[in-house]
Scaffold this motif. Sequence first.
Motif, PDB file in Angstrom:
ATOM      1  N   THR A   1       0.824  -1.208   0.000  1.00  0.00           N
ATOM      2  CA  THR A   1       0.000   0.000   0.000  1.00  0.00           C
ATOM      3  C   THR A   1       0.861   1.264   0.000  1.00  0.00           C
ATOM      4  O   THR A   1       0.353   2.362  -0.233  1.00  0.00           O
ATOM      5  N   GLN A   2       2.153   1.100   0.268  1.00  0.00           N
ATOM      6  CA  GLN A   2       3.083   2.224   0.214  1.00  0.00           C
ATOM      7  C   GLN A   2       3.533   2.441  -1.232  1.00  0.00           C
ATOM      8  O   GLN A   2       3.524   1.518  -2.043  1.00  0.00           O
ATOM      9  N   PRO A   3       3.927   3.679  -1.586  1.00  0.00           N
ATOM     10  CA  PRO A   3       4.312   3.973  -2.973  1.00  0.00           C
ATOM     11  C   PRO A   3       5.444   3.080  -3.477  1.00  0.00           C
ATOM     12  O   PRO A   3       6.377   2.751  -2.739  1.00  0.00           O
ATOM     13  N   LEU A   4       5.350   2.705  -4.746  1.00  0.00           N
ATOM     14  CA  LEU A   4       6.375   1.889  -5.399  1.00  0.00           C
ATOM     15  C   LEU A   4       6.958   2.673  -6.568  1.00  0.00           C
ATOM     16  O   LEU A   4       6.213   3.281  -7.346  1.00  0.00           O
ATOM     17  N   ASP A   5       8.257   2.661  -6.691  1.00  0.00           N
ATOM     18  CA  ASP A   5       8.928   3.366  -7.781  1.00  0.00           C
ATOM     19  C   ASP A   5       9.058   2.415  -8.964  1.00  0.00           C
ATOM     20  O   ASP A   5      10.124   1.850  -9.232  1.00  0.00           O
ATOM     21  N   ILE A   6       7.947   2.216  -9.668  1.00  0.00           N
ATOM     22  CA  ILE A   6       7.933   1.301 -10.809  1.00  0.00           C
ATOM     23  C   ILE A   6       7.128   1.939 -11.942  1.00  0.00           C
ATOM     24  O   ILE A   6       6.333   2.844 -11.731  1.00  0.00           O
ATOM     25  N   GLY A   7       7.332   1.446 -13.152  1.00  0.00           N
ATOM     26  CA  GLY A   7       6.550   1.901 -14.292  1.00  0.00           C
ATOM     27  C   GLY A   7       5.299   1.050 -14.446  1.00  0.00           C
ATOM     28  O   GLY A   7       5.008   0.188 -13.609  1.00  0.00           O
ATOM     29  N   PRO A   8       4.544   1.271 -15.511  1.00  0.00           N
ATOM     30  CA  PRO A   8       3.303   0.514 -15.729  1.00  0.00           C
ATOM     31  C   PRO A   8       3.572  -0.965 -15.991  1.00  0.00           C
ATOM     32  O   PRO A   8       4.597  -1.332 -16.556  1.00  0.00           O
ATOM     33  N   VAL A   9       2.622  -1.797 -15.560  1.00  0.00           N
ATOM     34  CA  VAL A   9       2.744  -3.246 -15.739  1.00  0.00           C
ATOM     35  C   VAL A   9       1.560  -3.774 -16.556  1.00  0.00           C
ATOM     36  O   VAL A   9       0.514  -3.134 -16.659  1.00  0.00           O
ATOM     37  N   ASP A  10       1.748  -4.967 -17.122  1.00  0.00           N
ATOM     38  CA  ASP A  10       0.710  -5.605 -17.936  1.00  0.00           C
ATOM     39  C   ASP A  10      -0.262  -6.421 -17.091  1.00  0.00           C
ATOM     40  O   ASP A  10      -1.386  -6.680 -17.510  1.00  0.00           O
ATOM     41  N   LEU A  11       0.203  -6.860 -15.921  1.00  0.00           N
ATOM     42  CA  LEU A  11      -0.582  -7.772 -15.096  1.00  0.00           C
ATOM     43  C   LEU A  11      -0.308  -7.516 -13.624  1.00  0.00           C
ATOM     44  O   LEU A  11       0.845  -7.301 -13.229  1.00  0.00           O
ATOM     45  N   ILE A  12      -1.368  -7.552 -12.817  1.00  0.00           N
ATOM     46  CA  ILE A  12      -1.231  -7.549 -11.361  1.00  0.00           C
ATOM     47  C   ILE A  12      -1.808  -8.862 -10.856  1.00  0.00           C
ATOM     48  O   ILE A  12      -2.913  -9.258 -11.231  1.00  0.00           O
ATOM     49  N   ILE A  13      -1.043  -9.539 -10.017  1.00  0.00           N
ATOM     50  CA  ILE A  13      -1.473 -10.804  -9.419  1.00  0.00           C
ATOM     51  C   ILE A  13      -1.887 -10.553  -7.979  1.00  0.00           C
ATOM     52  O   ILE A  13      -1.142  -9.952  -7.203  1.00  0.00           O
ATOM     53  N   SER A  14      -3.077 -11.018  -7.631  1.00  0.00           N
ATOM     54  CA  SER A  14      -3.594 -10.877  -6.263  1.00  0.00           C
ATOM     55  C   SER A  14      -4.069 -12.235  -5.761  1.00  0.00           C
ATOM     56  O   SER A  14      -5.092 -12.752  -6.211  1.00  0.00           O
ATOM     57  N   GLN A  15      -3.312 -12.798  -4.824  1.00  0.00           N
ATOM     58  CA  GLN A  15      -3.641 -14.117  -4.289  1.00  0.00           C
ATOM     59  C   GLN A  15      -3.581 -14.097  -2.760  1.00  0.00           C
ATOM     60  O   GLN A  15      -2.499 -14.083  -2.177  1.00  0.00           O
ATOM     61  N   TYR A  16      -4.733 -14.050  -2.123  1.00  0.00           N
ATOM     62  CA  TYR A  16      -4.817 -14.152  -0.654  1.00  0.00           C
ATOM     63  C   TYR A  16      -4.007 -13.078   0.067  1.00  0.00           C
ATOM     64  O   TYR A  16      -3.399 -13.337   1.106  1.00  0.00           O
ATOM     65  N   ALA A  17      -3.980 -11.874  -0.482  1.00  0.00           N
ATOM     66  CA  ALA A  17      -3.124 -10.837   0.113  1.00  0.00           C
ATOM     67  C   ALA A  17      -3.869  -9.536   0.393  1.00  0.00           C
ATOM     68  O   ALA A  17      -3.247  -8.483   0.479  1.00  0.00           O
ATOM     69  N   GLY A  18      -5.191  -9.599   0.515  1.00  0.00           N
ATOM     70  CA  GLY A  18      -5.926  -8.382   0.815  1.00  0.00           C
ATOM     71  C   GLY A  18      -6.412  -7.674  -0.439  1.00  0.00           C
ATOM     72  O   GLY A  18      -6.575  -8.285  -1.498  1.00  0.00           O
ATOM     73  N   PHE A  19      -6.614  -6.368  -0.331  1.00  0.00           N
ATOM     74  CA  PHE A  19      -7.183  -5.584  -1.430  1.00  0.00           C
ATOM     75  C   PHE A  19      -6.089  -5.081  -2.374  1.00  0.00           C
ATOM     76  O   PHE A  19      -5.892  -3.874  -2.558  1.00  0.00           O
ATOM     77  N   VAL A  20      -5.411  -6.008  -2.978  1.00  0.00           N
ATOM     78  CA  VAL A  20      -4.289  -5.706  -3.859  1.00  0.00           C
ATOM     79  C   VAL A  20      -4.727  -4.864  -5.057  1.00  0.00           C
ATOM     80  O   VAL A  20      -4.090  -3.866  -5.405  1.00  0.00           O
ATOM     81  N   GLY A  21      -5.809  -5.275  -5.700  1.00  0.00           N
ATOM     82  CA  GLY A  21      -6.268  -4.565  -6.895  1.00  0.00           C
ATOM     83  C   GLY A  21      -6.570  -3.107  -6.643  1.00  0.00           C
ATOM     84  O   GLY A  21      -6.238  -2.235  -7.453  1.00  0.00           O
ATOM     85  N   GLN A  22      -7.188  -2.838  -5.503  1.00  0.00           N
ATOM     86  CA  GLN A  22      -7.532  -1.456  -5.164  1.00  0.00           C
ATOM     87  C   GLN A  22      -6.290  -0.632  -4.827  1.00  0.00           C
ATOM     88  O   GLN A  22      -6.189   0.536  -5.191  1.00  0.00           O
ATOM     89  N   ALA A  23      -5.354  -1.245  -4.137  1.00  0.00           N
ATOM     90  CA  ALA A  23      -4.173  -0.513  -3.662  1.00  0.00           C
ATOM     91  C   ALA A  23      -3.140  -0.257  -4.755  1.00  0.00           C
ATOM     92  O   ALA A  23      -2.342   0.677  -4.636  1.00  0.00           O
ATOM     93  N   THR A  24      -3.158  -1.078  -5.817  1.00  0.00           N
ATOM     94  CA  THR A  24      -2.068  -0.983  -6.808  1.00  0.00           C
ATOM     95  C   THR A  24      -2.549  -0.755  -8.243  1.00  0.00           C
ATOM     96  O   THR A  24      -1.738  -0.787  -9.170  1.00  0.00           O
ATOM     97  N   LYS A  25      -3.825  -0.492  -8.435  1.00  0.00           N
ATOM     98  CA  LYS A  25      -4.343  -0.380  -9.804  1.00  0.00           C
ATOM     99  C   LYS A  25      -3.733   0.782 -10.588  1.00  0.00           C
ATOM    100  O   LYS A  25      -3.745   0.777 -11.817  1.00  0.00           O
TER     101      LYS A  25
END
Length: 203
Positions: A97-121
């Motif tokens: 949920t903290q800022p990440l110094d990365i560029g755009p990605v093609d895929l986000i994987i969310s497996q049993y780790a909370g609200f990943v999609g909302q936090a990293t979309k």
Amino acid sequence: MNYEQVTETYEAYAQKIGDRKRMYETIANIFDVKRVLYPGSHVDIAPSFVIPHVIYVDSFKGAIRFFKKLETVQELIDQRKEYDGPCTIEFFGQDYTQPLDIGPVDLIISQYAGFVGQATKQYLKPGGILLCNDSHGDATLARFDKAFELIGVMGRTNELVQTGLDEYFHLPKGKDVDTTEVKKSMKGPRYTKQVENYVFQKV
């Protein structure tokens, strides 16, 4: 950790969670995935066996210890990867949920780790894919988020099914889904029809 310890750690975890490699491979092939963000990955490095660039994020001490020997992890991946080109792995030992110094990605994987999609979309490129389960309600929040469109589901056969999608995310007796309650409980509702994983596309 030496090579044997890294291998043993990964093997033990893979045995515990099941082999997800074919699932990742299916998504990568269909959507031409080259760059992935995997928040809450723990030590599941299976995406790197079939996708050339994966960014892992996890604040768990065991994951940090595992990825501390990044060159050794890289060696294991190089031994098992199923593509010809070079493999790139990155690891951030922090809360996703903290800022990440990365560029755009093609895929986000969310497996049993909370609200990943909302936090990293914000890191997902337009048209990019969110692969998630609903263990903690992440798929539910994506389903009712205008930023995402449900385009498929995946069961245990790891095949992408893109028909009959309107049958999912319905509660018994026609009740409405309360996303506020989902966020509070961090549990996916018991729908009339459920599946292992859901595939969303960023609009």
